[in-house]
Design a protein around this motif. Structure first.
Motif, PDB file in Angstrom:
ATOM      1  N   PHE A 408      32.988  49.200  47.617  1.00  0.00           N
ATOM      2  CA  PHE A 408      33.389  49.763  46.332  1.00  0.00           C
ATOM      3  C   PHE A 408      32.682  51.100  46.122  1.00  0.00           C
ATOM      4  CE2 PHE A 408      34.292  45.319  45.999  1.00  0.00           C
ATOM      5  CZ  PHE A 408      35.422  45.237  45.209  1.00  0.00           C
ATOM      6  N   GLY A 409      33.459  52.112  45.792  1.00  0.00           N
ATOM      7  CA  GLY A 409      32.880  53.391  45.407  1.00  0.00           C
ATOM      8  C   GLY A 409      32.296  54.227  46.519  1.00  0.00           C
ATOM      9  N   GLY A 410      32.440  53.787  47.779  1.00  0.00           N
ATOM     10  CA  GLY A 410      31.832  54.528  48.872  1.00  0.00           C
ATOM     11  C   GLY A 410      30.322  54.442  48.892  1.00  0.00           C
ATOM     12  N   ASN A 411      29.776  53.334  48.342  1.00  0.00           N
ATOM     13  CA  ASN A 411      28.319  53.175  48.289  1.00  0.00           C
ATOM     14  C   ASN A 411      27.696  53.089  49.677  1.00  0.00           C
ATOM     15  OD1 ASN A 411      28.380  50.750  45.540  1.00  0.00           O
ATOM     16  ND2 ASN A 411      28.785  52.931  45.537  1.00  0.00           N
ATOM     17  N   HIS A 412      26.460  53.567  49.784  1.00  0.00           N
ATOM     18  CA  HIS A 412      25.621  53.240  50.926  1.00  0.00           C
ATOM     19  C   HIS A 412      24.929  51.916  50.626  1.00  0.00           C
ATOM     20  CE1 HIS A 412      25.622  57.762  51.641  1.00  0.00           C
ATOM     21  NE2 HIS A 412      26.223  57.231  52.681  1.00  0.00           N
ATOM     22  N   GLY A 413      24.605  51.203  51.652  1.00  0.00           N
ATOM     23  CA  GLY A 413      23.965  49.899  51.521  1.00  0.00           C
ATOM     24  C   GLY A 413      24.511  48.990  52.594  1.00  0.00           C
ATOM     25  N   LEU A 414      23.623  48.369  53.376  1.00  0.00           N
ATOM     26  CA  LEU A 414      24.077  47.474  54.431  1.00  0.00           C
ATOM     27  C   LEU A 414      24.658  46.222  53.801  1.00  0.00           C
ATOM     28  CD1 LEU A 414      21.154  47.804  57.012  1.00  0.00           C
ATOM     29  CD2 LEU A 414      23.271  49.129  56.837  1.00  0.00           C
ATOM     30  N   PHE A 415      25.906  45.936  54.141  1.00  0.00           N
ATOM     31  CA  PHE A 415      26.590  44.803  53.515  1.00  0.00           C
ATOM     32  C   PHE A 415      27.784  44.388  54.357  1.00  0.00           C
ATOM     33  CE2 PHE A 415      30.349  43.437  51.197  1.00  0.00           C
ATOM     34  CZ  PHE A 415      29.881  42.257  50.642  1.00  0.00           C
ATOM     35  N   GLY A 416      28.015  43.085  54.401  1.00  0.00           N
ATOM     36  CA  GLY A 416      29.213  42.573  55.039  1.00  0.00           C
ATOM     37  C   GLY A 416      29.274  41.062  54.953  1.00  0.00           C
ATOM     38  N   ALA A 417      30.479  40.542  55.041  1.00  0.00           N
ATOM     39  CA  ALA A 417      30.718  39.098  55.069  1.00  0.00           C
ATOM     40  C   ALA A 417      31.449  38.800  56.376  1.00  0.00           C
ATOM     41  CB  ALA A 417      31.532  38.671  53.852  1.00  0.00           C
ATOM     42  N   LEU A 418      30.773  39.042  57.498  1.00  0.00           N
ATOM     43  CA  LEU A 418      31.459  39.038  58.786  1.00  0.00           C
ATOM     44  C   LEU A 418      32.054  37.685  59.137  1.00  0.00           C
ATOM     45  CD1 LEU A 418      29.455  41.375  61.183  1.00  0.00           C
ATOM     46  CD2 LEU A 418      31.353  41.880  59.691  1.00  0.00           C
ATOM     47  N   VAL A 473      28.356  40.841  68.346  1.00  0.00           N
ATOM     48  CA  VAL A 473      27.542  41.926  67.794  1.00  0.00           C
ATOM     49  C   VAL A 473      26.559  42.446  68.836  1.00  0.00           C
ATOM     50  CG1 VAL A 473      25.516  40.718  66.803  1.00  0.00           C
ATOM     51  CG2 VAL A 473      26.526  42.654  65.593  1.00  0.00           C
ATOM     52  N   SER A 474      26.149  41.601  69.778  1.00  0.00           N
ATOM     53  CA  SER A 474      25.289  42.070  70.865  1.00  0.00           C
ATOM     54  C   SER A 474      26.037  43.072  71.739  1.00  0.00           C
ATOM     55  CB  SER A 474      24.816  40.884  71.709  1.00  0.00           C
ATOM     56  OG  SER A 474      24.091  39.955  70.922  1.00  0.00           O
ATOM     57  N   SER A 475      27.297  42.768  72.053  1.00  0.00           N
ATOM     58  CA  SER A 475      28.112  43.702  72.827  1.00  0.00           C
ATOM     59  C   SER A 475      28.392  44.974  72.041  1.00  0.00           C
ATOM     60  CB  SER A 475      29.432  43.030  73.223  1.00  0.00           C
ATOM     61  OG  SER A 475      29.203  41.933  74.080  1.00  0.00           O
ATOM     62  N   LEU A 494      19.578  40.209  63.992  1.00  0.00           N
ATOM     63  CA  LEU A 494      18.940  39.967  62.697  1.00  0.00           C
ATOM     64  C   LEU A 494      19.796  40.498  61.551  1.00  0.00           C
ATOM     65  CD1 LEU A 494      15.215  40.813  63.516  1.00  0.00           C
ATOM     66  CD2 LEU A 494      16.109  38.585  62.812  1.00  0.00           C
ATOM     67  N   LEU A 495      20.394  41.661  61.745  1.00  0.00           N
ATOM     68  CA  LEU A 495      21.271  42.210  60.705  1.00  0.00           C
ATOM     69  C   LEU A 495      22.485  41.319  60.504  1.00  0.00           C
ATOM     70  CD1 LEU A 495      21.123  46.000  61.667  1.00  0.00           C
ATOM     71  CD2 LEU A 495      19.914  44.854  59.794  1.00  0.00           C
ATOM     72  N   LEU A 496      23.014  40.756  61.586  1.00  0.00           N
ATOM     73  CA  LEU A 496      24.166  39.862  61.483  1.00  0.00           C
ATOM     74  C   LEU A 496      23.842  38.651  60.626  1.00  0.00           C
ATOM     75  CD1 LEU A 496      27.026  38.915  62.348  1.00  0.00           C
ATOM     76  CD2 LEU A 496      25.934  37.860  64.342  1.00  0.00           C
ATOM     77  N   ARG A 497      22.671  38.076  60.794  1.00  0.00           N
ATOM     78  CA  ARG A 497      22.337  36.858  60.053  1.00  0.00           C
ATOM     79  C   ARG A 497      21.840  37.143  58.637  1.00  0.00           C
ATOM     80  NH1 ARG A 497      16.694  34.356  62.580  1.00  0.00           N
ATOM     81  NH2 ARG A 497      15.257  35.442  61.147  1.00  0.00           N
ATOM     82  N   SER A 498      21.633  38.412  58.307  1.00  0.00           N
ATOM     83  CA  SER A 498      21.089  38.751  56.988  1.00  0.00           C
ATOM     84  C   SER A 498      22.087  39.568  56.167  1.00  0.00           C
ATOM     85  CB  SER A 498      19.754  39.486  57.142  1.00  0.00           C
ATOM     86  OG  SER A 498      19.892  40.650  57.953  1.00  0.00           O
ATOM     87  N   VAL A 499      22.027  40.885  56.283  1.00  0.00           N
ATOM     88  CA  VAL A 499      22.864  41.736  55.427  1.00  0.00           C
ATOM     89  C   VAL A 499      24.356  41.542  55.691  1.00  0.00           C
ATOM     90  CG1 VAL A 499      21.114  43.495  55.023  1.00  0.00           C
ATOM     91  CG2 VAL A 499      22.581  43.669  57.040  1.00  0.00           C
ATOM     92  N   TYR A 500      24.706  41.141  56.921  1.00  0.00           N
ATOM     93  CA  TYR A 500      26.119  40.970  57.256  1.00  0.00           C
ATOM     94  C   TYR A 500      26.550  39.505  57.214  1.00  0.00           C
ATOM     95  CZ  TYR A 500      25.981  45.855  58.600  1.00  0.00           C
ATOM     96  OH  TYR A 500      25.849  47.229  58.571  1.00  0.00           O
ATOM     97  N   ASN A 501      25.794  38.686  56.493  1.00  0.00           N
ATOM     98  CA  ASN A 501      26.082  37.266  56.410  1.00  0.00           C
ATOM     99  C   ASN A 501      26.298  36.825  54.975  1.00  0.00           C
ATOM    100  OD1 ASN A 501      26.434  34.663  57.517  1.00  0.00           O
ATOM    101  ND2 ASN A 501      24.322  34.118  57.030  1.00  0.00           N
ATOM    102  N   SER A 532      12.844  40.015  54.953  1.00  0.00           N
ATOM    103  CA  SER A 532      12.009  40.164  56.146  1.00  0.00           C
ATOM    104  C   SER A 532      12.855  40.437  57.389  1.00  0.00           C
ATOM    105  CB  SER A 532      11.147  38.917  56.357  1.00  0.00           C
ATOM    106  OG  SER A 532      11.947  37.782  56.627  1.00  0.00           O
ATOM    107  N   ASP A 533      14.114  39.977  57.396  1.00  0.00           N
ATOM    108  CA  ASP A 533      14.995  40.261  58.526  1.00  0.00           C
ATOM    109  C   ASP A 533      15.294  41.756  58.635  1.00  0.00           C
ATOM    110  OD1 ASP A 533      15.141  37.659  59.412  1.00  0.00           O
ATOM    111  OD2 ASP A 533      16.984  37.204  58.330  1.00  0.00           O
ATOM    112  N   VAL A 534      15.453  42.415  57.497  1.00  0.00           N
ATOM    113  CA  VAL A 534      15.694  43.860  57.506  1.00  0.00           C
ATOM    114  C   VAL A 534      14.459  44.594  58.007  1.00  0.00           C
ATOM    115  CG1 VAL A 534      16.158  45.883  56.050  1.00  0.00           C
ATOM    116  CG2 VAL A 534      17.417  43.753  55.671  1.00  0.00           C
ATOM    117  N   PHE A 535      13.291  44.194  57.521  1.00  0.00           N
ATOM    118  CA  PHE A 535      12.064  44.851  57.969  1.00  0.00           C
ATOM    119  C   PHE A 535      11.824  44.631  59.466  1.00  0.00           C
ATOM    120  CE2 PHE A 535      10.844  44.159  53.370  1.00  0.00           C
ATOM    121  CZ  PHE A 535      11.022  45.487  53.017  1.00  0.00           C
ATOM    122  N   GLU A 536      12.154  43.436  59.946  1.00  0.00           N
ATOM    123  CA  GLU A 536      11.968  43.167  61.362  1.00  0.00           C
ATOM    124  C   GLU A 536      12.985  43.944  62.195  1.00  0.00           C
ATOM    125  OE1 GLU A 536      10.442  41.428  64.947  1.00  0.00           O
ATOM    126  OE2 GLU A 536       9.670  42.062  62.997  1.00  0.00           O
TER     127      GLU A 536
END
Length: 739
Positions: A408-418, A473-475, A494-501, A532-536
């Protein structure tokens, strides 16, 4: 609905596409794409042909790959789009290449890998759709032909065959309104400024931050012709606009007896800019205006027989009576088919989920059944989170496209419901009596979270979900950087299981971080993932950096993940500052506030300045480049500044289109955070209550000052992303560790 019924629907939809076409023209368009993408030397190793007969027994797009291993790679497609999608499949899966908005990794192996036993793939969907009406304002508004050419290439490579083509329509409307007797000043007063045209086109807004200069109309007409020519050369179906029923108020001067209804306001705008006038469906002017516009439009641009129109987008109809809703819908459709008997109406289904309290079963049914079955093509716009097909009996038999809205709105921010995205299209296809005919990518703004769009584009050609998203996502990470680097792959997992989950209705796709919101004591810092997943992931990307610094995509991702980490740190500082204020701890408030305003935000601004995709100057310069005079340049720049901040003259949709850009952080977000935290400290030191409404009165002039500051911002990156990210990590990472 049985197979025969669905076949009848598809038969109607096929009227909207010329199946004969020009195979040679489409093949040549793909060959030219290969040269643009790879260069003339490598392009010589690819042979392209377009053969309609290659389509499968259902007439669905198909591609075939063969050769390589010392002989040219042969790419065959049932359309230009299918051939381009086949080329992309070969580059991705056989060569390990990656194509994205931010950059592309196109290191080809030599010799080109062979395609063992050949490969033939047919899409399970009639359509692969692209765009949201809002994308034209949030992302495309200032584009020139060079940028459009890149985007249409991206569309073709991702198999897109249905897309909005809405540039230049205001020039056509101007002709129509002048012919109807409106004056030029009345027309100028009606159109919004360029950055807000999407909402003028849907009837939400008028007048705001306009008028449109004459040069705008001329340039957009020229651009639209080039866009349409290129889309059609690939065999894409461009969707042109149609009349939805909204008219300028001045129409009542020319036709005093006209039957119009003034709708309610939209988006916290008053009626000076909102409250559009809607023609009554039975008024004689409705078919007159609708046919005048479509005749003039198709005379100028030709047609591919699919038209978009949205009468009640985020606006409650004046009457809930199903008979009125059916009549209003039928009036739009009848104006289309009067001009084009083969017309199909593309409708954004957003209205049905946006105002569920109004759109009950009988109201939805009235709209959907007012158009002959198969002539209304519905976009289930937010299906990855709030699907409508499942509660409307597959849109009462009308064909629909399962869409991922995501942003929405062209926001920056890591996000997804993969996971939801991955499973959604198949679930819709298997829904009882499903009338699904395609998948769609429909973000309000592009240029972010590229992994999400890579998956959605791939799903347009898959019959089943990706079986293992972790492996996928590894590929993705390996292709993106051109090498499989273990730490980088681990970061992406880690991003897959956190921000994209994200999953469920809590996932709106809108960045509500306190960083980009006007501060208050009531802001939420809740997220759906473990920070902590993002920081890692940040730590792992930095550890991978020595092996990947030559990759533009890696530098982009490292910046984006660092940006996200800083966003989380800002939330933490805000929580500390709020707690300190509530506990009347002035020292802690000053420490937390000082860290946020004088350390984190300046560091973030410096980091963002190291990549051209995160520069405020780039966004503003694109606007200025469209202008033919300095006064126009200033006008377009003002449009750009308003959109990403106040949105309206009084902050009407404040920070909806928030961005994290170098310059915007320093000169917009940081000053108001300083004022907020300073006001809290002043209240605590003086023992007086903090009053939000008084703060908002004080901060509004700061926000306005950014709109009007005339400052020119850099359009070239400065600094090294890796060094800056490491510097921030060592200063602020909550659990420092060796890199």
């Amino acid at each position: 609905m049985g197979a025969a019924g669905l076949a009848a629907i598809l038969g109607f939809l096929l009227l909207a596409r010329d199946l004969v076409g020009d195979e040679a023209q489409e093949a040549e368009a793909v060959r030219e794409l290969v040269v643009r993408l790879l260069g003339p030397g490598p392009a010589a190793d690819f042979l392209v042909s377009v053969e309609r007969a290659l389509a499968n027994e259902s007439g669905l797009d198909t591609y075939s790959l063969s050769g390589g291993g010392g002989v040219p790679v042969l790419v065959r497609g049932s359309s230009g789009v299918a051939a381009a999608a086949g080329l992309h499949r070969y580059l991705r899966d056989f060569c390990g290449c990656h194509i994205a908005w931010s950059s592309s990794q196109l290191h080809l192996p030599s010799p080109l890998p062979a395609v063992p036993d050949g490969l033939t793939e047919a899409t399970p969907n009639r359509y692969r759709y692209y765009q949201n009406v809002c994308t034209h304002s949030y992302s495309f508004v200032w584009w020139d032909w060079a940028r459009w050419e890149q985007e249409i290439d991206w569309m073709a490579l991702n198999g897109i065959n249905l897309a909005l083509a809405w540039n230049g329509q205001e020039a056509i409307w101007q002709r129509v309104y002048l012919a109807l007797g409106l004056t030029q000043s009345e027309i100028d007063n009606y159109f919004t400024g360029p950055a807000f045209l999407a909402w003028g086109r849907m009837g939400n807004l008028h007048t705001w931050d306009g008028p449109l200069p004459r040069s705008w109309h001329l340039k957009q007409l020229y651009l639209q012709h080039r866009i349409l020519d290129r889309m059609r050369s690939f065999g894409m179906t461009p969707v042109l606009p149609a009349f939805a029923g909204h008219v300028p108020k001045a129409i009542t001067r020319v036709f005093p007896q006209v039957n119009v209804i003034q709708l309610g306001n939209w988006g916290h705008f008053n009626c000076s800019y909102s409250c559009s006038f809607l023609l009554a469906p039975g008024d004689p002017l409705f078919p007159l205006i609708g046919t005048l516009f479509l005749r003039e439009l198709t005379k100028e641009f030709g047609t591919d027989h699919i038209y978009g129109a949205d009468t009640f987008n985020e606006m409650q109809p004046p009457f809930s009576d199903p008979s009125y809703l059916a009549a209003a819908t039928a009036a739009v459709y009848e104006a289309m088919v009067t001009v084009d008997p083969d017309a199909v109406w593309l409708l954004q289904g957003w209205l049905f989920q946006h105002q569920p309290q109004f759109w009950g079963p009988s109201q939805i049914k009235a709209v959907l059944e007012a158009v002959p079955r198969g002539r209304l093509l519905v976009l289930d716009l937010f299906a990855e989170t709030q699907p409508v097909y499942s509660r409307t009996a597959s849109f009462h038999g009308q064909p629909f496209i399962w869409c991922m809205l995501h942003n929405f709105g062209g926001n920056h921010g890591l996000f997804g419901a993969l996971e939801d995205v991955n499973q959604g299209p198949q679930a819709a296809r298997l829904f009882p009596n499903s009338t699904m005919v395609g998948t769609g990518i429909a973000p309000e703004g592009i240029g972010q979270n590229e992994v999400v769009y890579a998956l959605m584009a791939e799903l347009g050609w898959r019959k089943d979900p990706v079986p293992d998203l972790v492996a996928w996502v590894s590929s993705f990470a390996s292709r993106r950087y051109g090498v499989s680097q273990p730490d980088a792959v681990a970061a992406w997992r880690l991003l897959l299981r956190s921000v994209y989950n994200c999953s469920g209705e809590a996932c709106s796709g809108h960045n509500r971080s306190p960083l980009v919101k006007r501060p208050s004591l009531q802001m939420s810092t809740a997220v759906w993932y473990n920070r902590s997943d993002v920081f890692e992931a940040w730590r792992l990307l930095l550890r991978a950096a020595p092996n990947l610094t030559a990759s533009p995509a890696f530098r982009y991702d490292l910046l984006d993940v660092t940006r996200q980490a800083v966003q989380e740190l800002v939330s933490s500082c805000y929580e500390e500052a709020r707690t300190a204020f509530l506990n009347q701890d002035l020292d802690l408030l000053l420490r937390a506030g000082g860290l946020l305003t004088y350390k984190l935000l300046p560091s973030l601004d410096e980091l963002l300045a190291s990549n051209s995709h995160f520069l405020l100057g780039t966004w503003l310069d694109q606007a200025r480049e469209v202008a033919v005079s300095e006064s126009e340049a200033q006008f377009y720049e003002q449009n750009s500044r308003y959109q990403i901040t106040l949105w309206g003259p009084e902050g009407n949709i404040l920070d909806y289109a928030n961005k994290q850009l170098a310059g915007l952080v320093a000169d917009y977000y940081q000053p108001r955070w300083c004022l907020f935290l300073g006001t809290l400290a002043h209240s605590l030191a003086r023992g007086i209550p903090f009053q939000q409404h008084q703060f908002e009165k004080s901060v509004f002039p700061l926000e306005q000052a950014f709109i009007n500051n005339k400052k020119r911002y850099p359009i070239q990156p400065q600094g090294d992303t890796v060094d800056l990210s490491k510097k921030i990590f060592l200063k602020f990472h909550p659990q420092p560790d060796s890199l």
